[in-house]
Design a protein around this motif. Structure first.
Motif, PDB file in Angstrom:
ATOM      1  N   VAL A  89     -28.545  39.614 -55.988  1.00 19.80           N
ATOM      2  CA  VAL A  89     -29.086  39.267 -54.679  1.00 19.80           C
ATOM      3  C   VAL A  89     -30.237  40.178 -54.273  1.00 19.80           C
ATOM      4  O   VAL A  89     -31.324  39.710 -53.944  1.00 19.80           O
ATOM      5  CB  VAL A  89     -27.975  39.338 -53.597  1.00 19.80           C
ATOM      6  N   ALA A  90     -29.996  41.466 -54.295  1.00 19.27           N
ATOM      7  CA  ALA A  90     -30.912  42.415 -53.661  1.00 19.27           C
ATOM      8  C   ALA A  90     -32.007  42.969 -54.567  1.00 19.27           C
ATOM      9  O   ALA A  90     -33.003  43.472 -54.070  1.00 19.27           O
ATOM     10  CB  ALA A  90     -30.108  43.574 -53.080  1.00 19.27           C
ATOM     11  N   SER A  91     -31.841  42.886 -55.855  1.00 18.68           N
ATOM     12  CA  SER A  91     -32.804  43.494 -56.770  1.00 18.68           C
ATOM     13  C   SER A  91     -34.147  42.764 -56.748  1.00 18.68           C
ATOM     14  O   SER A  91     -34.215  41.564 -56.532  1.00 18.68           O
ATOM     15  CB  SER A  91     -32.241  43.472 -58.192  1.00 18.68           C
ATOM     16  N   LYS A  92     -35.181  43.521 -56.999  1.00 19.07           N
ATOM     17  CA  LYS A  92     -36.517  42.936 -57.129  1.00 19.07           C
ATOM     18  C   LYS A  92     -36.824  42.615 -58.595  1.00 19.07           C
ATOM     19  O   LYS A  92     -37.804  41.956 -58.893  1.00 19.07           O
ATOM     20  CB  LYS A  92     -37.583  43.898 -56.584  1.00 19.07           C
TER      21      LYS A  92
ATOM     22  N   GLY B 222     -19.121  33.735 -49.898  1.00 20.82           N
ATOM     23  CA  GLY B 222     -18.483  34.938 -50.428  1.00 20.82           C
ATOM     24  C   GLY B 222     -18.330  34.930 -51.935  1.00 20.82           C
ATOM     25  O   GLY B 222     -17.597  35.743 -52.493  1.00 20.82           O
ATOM     26  N   ALA B 223     -19.017  34.029 -52.614  1.00 18.99           N
ATOM     27  CA  ALA B 223     -18.927  33.941 -54.072  1.00 18.99           C
ATOM     28  C   ALA B 223     -19.804  34.982 -54.750  1.00 18.99           C
ATOM     29  O   ALA B 223     -19.610  35.289 -55.931  1.00 18.99           O
ATOM     30  CB  ALA B 223     -19.310  32.539 -54.542  1.00 18.99           C
ATOM     31  N   VAL B 224     -20.769  35.500 -54.028  1.00 22.18           N
ATOM     32  CA  VAL B 224     -21.637  36.572 -54.518  1.00 22.18           C
ATOM     33  C   VAL B 224     -21.742  37.585 -53.381  1.00 22.18           C
ATOM     34  O   VAL B 224     -21.930  37.209 -52.225  1.00 22.18           O
ATOM     35  CB  VAL B 224     -23.040  36.035 -54.884  1.00 22.18           C
ATOM     36  N   ALA B 225     -21.601  38.856 -53.727  1.00 23.20           N
ATOM     37  CA  ALA B 225     -21.690  39.909 -52.702  1.00 23.20           C
ATOM     38  C   ALA B 225     -23.112  39.997 -52.165  1.00 23.20           C
ATOM     39  O   ALA B 225     -24.077  39.881 -52.925  1.00 23.20           O
ATOM     40  CB  ALA B 225     -21.269  41.251 -53.283  1.00 23.20           C
ATOM     41  N   LYS B 226     -23.235  40.213 -50.868  1.00 26.54           N
ATOM     42  CA  LYS B 226     -24.571  40.251 -50.261  1.00 26.54           C
ATOM     43  C   LYS B 226     -25.389  41.454 -50.697  1.00 26.54           C
ATOM     44  O   LYS B 226     -26.598  41.479 -50.520  1.00 26.54           O
ATOM     45  CB  LYS B 226     -24.471  40.176 -48.742  1.00 26.54           C
ATOM     46  N   THR B 227     -24.752  42.462 -51.302  1.00 28.79           N
ATOM     47  CA  THR B 227     -25.469  43.631 -51.810  1.00 28.79           C
ATOM     48  C   THR B 227     -25.512  43.656 -53.336  1.00 28.79           C
ATOM     49  O   THR B 227     -25.884  44.659 -53.929  1.00 28.79           O
ATOM     50  CB  THR B 227     -24.807  44.925 -51.311  1.00 28.79           C
ATOM     51  N   ASP B 228     -25.118  42.578 -53.957  1.00 29.24           N
ATOM     52  CA  ASP B 228     -25.084  42.483 -55.419  1.00 29.24           C
ATOM     53  C   ASP B 228     -26.488  42.617 -55.999  1.00 29.24           C
ATOM     54  O   ASP B 228     -27.449  42.171 -55.376  1.00 29.24           O
ATOM     55  CB  ASP B 228     -24.500  41.112 -55.790  1.00 29.24           C
ATOM     56  N   PRO B 229     -26.630  43.205 -57.188  1.00 34.00           N
ATOM     57  CA  PRO B 229     -27.952  43.290 -57.811  1.00 34.00           C
ATOM     58  C   PRO B 229     -28.608  41.923 -58.051  1.00 34.00           C
ATOM     59  O   PRO B 229     -29.822  41.814 -58.025  1.00 34.00           O
ATOM     60  CB  PRO B 229     -27.679  43.992 -59.142  1.00 34.00           C
TER      61      PRO B 229
ATOM     62  N   THR C  73     -31.247  31.693 -76.552  1.00 32.78           N
ATOM     63  CA  THR C  73     -31.951  32.607 -77.443  1.00 32.78           C
ATOM     64  C   THR C  73     -31.546  34.038 -77.098  1.00 32.78           C
ATOM     65  O   THR C  73     -30.747  34.253 -76.195  1.00 32.78           O
ATOM     66  CB  THR C  73     -33.475  32.452 -77.270  1.00 32.78           C
ATOM     67  N   THR C  74     -32.124  34.980 -77.780  1.00 32.24           N
ATOM     68  CA  THR C  74     -31.842  36.380 -77.470  1.00 32.24           C
ATOM     69  C   THR C  74     -32.835  36.929 -76.450  1.00 32.24           C
ATOM     70  O   THR C  74     -32.860  38.128 -76.206  1.00 32.24           O
ATOM     71  CB  THR C  74     -31.860  37.238 -78.747  1.00 32.24           C
ATOM     72  N   ALA C  75     -33.601  36.049 -75.850  1.00 29.30           N
ATOM     73  CA  ALA C  75     -34.548  36.469 -74.806  1.00 29.30           C
ATOM     74  C   ALA C  75     -33.780  36.836 -73.530  1.00 29.30           C
ATOM     75  O   ALA C  75     -32.728  36.261 -73.246  1.00 29.30           O
ATOM     76  CB  ALA C  75     -35.527  35.348 -74.508  1.00 29.30           C
ATOM     77  N   PRO C  76     -34.291  37.785 -72.760  1.00 32.36           N
ATOM     78  CA  PRO C  76     -33.632  38.125 -71.489  1.00 32.36           C
ATOM     79  C   PRO C  76     -33.610  36.914 -70.553  1.00 32.36           C
ATOM     80  O   PRO C  76     -34.560  36.148 -70.491  1.00 32.36           O
ATOM     81  CB  PRO C  76     -34.516  39.230 -70.909  1.00 32.36           C
ATOM     82  N   VAL C  77     -32.514  36.755 -69.853  1.00 37.63           N
ATOM     83  CA  VAL C  77     -32.369  35.635 -68.926  1.00 37.63           C
ATOM     84  C   VAL C  77     -32.802  36.096 -67.534  1.00 37.63           C
ATOM     85  O   VAL C  77     -32.556  37.228 -67.140  1.00 37.63           O
ATOM     86  CB  VAL C  77     -30.922  35.092 -68.945  1.00 37.63           C
ATOM     87  N   ARG C  78     -33.459  35.209 -66.814  1.00 41.22           N
ATOM     88  CA  ARG C  78     -33.922  35.515 -65.460  1.00 41.22           C
ATOM     89  C   ARG C  78     -32.792  35.305 -64.457  1.00 41.22           C
ATOM     90  O   ARG C  78     -31.897  34.500 -64.670  1.00 41.22           O
ATOM     91  CB  ARG C  78     -35.115  34.632 -65.113  1.00 41.22           C
ATOM     92  N   ARG C  79     -32.868  36.025 -63.348  1.00 41.26           N
ATOM     93  CA  ARG C  79     -31.847  35.905 -62.293  1.00 41.26           C
ATOM     94  C   ARG C  79     -31.714  34.477 -61.811  1.00 41.26           C
ATOM     95  O   ARG C  79     -30.625  34.020 -61.480  1.00 41.26           O
ATOM     96  CB  ARG C  79     -32.186  36.799 -61.098  1.00 41.26           C
ATOM     97  N   GLU C  80     -32.811  33.760 -61.740  1.00 41.66           N
ATOM     98  CA  GLU C  80     -32.757  32.386 -61.247  1.00 41.66           C
ATOM     99  C   GLU C  80     -31.888  31.505 -62.133  1.00 41.66           C
ATOM    100  O   GLU C  80     -31.194  30.622 -61.638  1.00 41.66           O
ATOM    101  CB  GLU C  80     -34.164  31.819 -61.112  1.00 41.66           C
ATOM    102  N   ALA C  81     -31.894  31.744 -63.433  1.00 45.04           N
ATOM    103  CA  ALA C  81     -31.045  30.967 -64.346  1.00 45.04           C
ATOM    104  C   ALA C  81     -29.570  31.297 -64.112  1.00 45.04           C
ATOM    105  O   ALA C  81     -28.706  30.407 -64.161  1.00 45.04           O
ATOM    106  CB  ALA C  81     -31.436  31.235 -65.796  1.00 45.04           C
TER     107      ALA C  81
END
Length: 178
Positions: A134-137, A125-132, A68-76
């Protein structure tokens, strides 16, 4: 040679997908607008078919979810990236040195179902440890930040699925120099 092609297609394709989707957004092209479900599913479907073809994995038998056009959550996003990682894992040619990270820097709750998948992706190393991602709330990620994260993810998959030359990769040379 095939891996170089995968890397080129991934980088070039992500740039095109991001530019096209950003242009379709509102007249202001606000990059802070969250990634939408349909954009995530379209991008994942596109690159999954490329990865399956180039890594000679079985073809996908089901059609991708329309979303859908709904925002997707980080977990998805993390779930889809982890699924692609596990899909490609049998074709990995080597195991890299794992990345050290601080578990406290991860923005997902410890009770989150995707935290273990995210930690695995960081470690490899597939995702940077400081990537948004990862680190974003925040629960959502902008299209531009997703494109950066997914581009790094695809480059890491390309790296892991080919055998590097021991001449140019010192970590593959035995310690005694043989």
């Amino acid at each position: 040679m095939r891996t170089v092609f995968v890397c080129f297609v991934a980088i070039f394709g992500i740039g095109l997908v991001s530019a096209q989707n950003l242009a379709r957004r509102s007249a202001s092209n606000d990059a802070s607008v969250p990634l939408r479900e349909n954009e995530l599913h379209a991008t994942i479907a596109k690159y999954e078919s490329v990865l399956r073809q180039l890594l000679e994995l079985p073809a996908l038998k089901t059609s991708p979810k329309p979303g859908t056009t709904a925002p997707v959550r980080r977990e998805a996003i993390i779930a889809e990236m982890s699924r692609l990682f596990e899909l490609c894992r049998p074709t990995f040619k080597y195991t890299p040195r794992f990345t050290n990270y601080k578990p406290d820097s991860i923005g997902l709750a410890k009770a989150s179902r995707q935290r273990q998948n995210l930690e695995k992706l960081i470690k490899w190393g597939a995702v940077a440890k400081t990537d948004p991602i990862v680190a974003s709330k925040q629960e959502t990620v902008s299209l531009a930040l997703f494109a950066d994260s997914f581009g790094l993810f695809l480059i890491r998959l390309a790296d892991l699925t080919h055998t590097p030359s021991s001449k140019w990769s010192p970590y593959l040379v035995p310690p005694d120099g043989e």
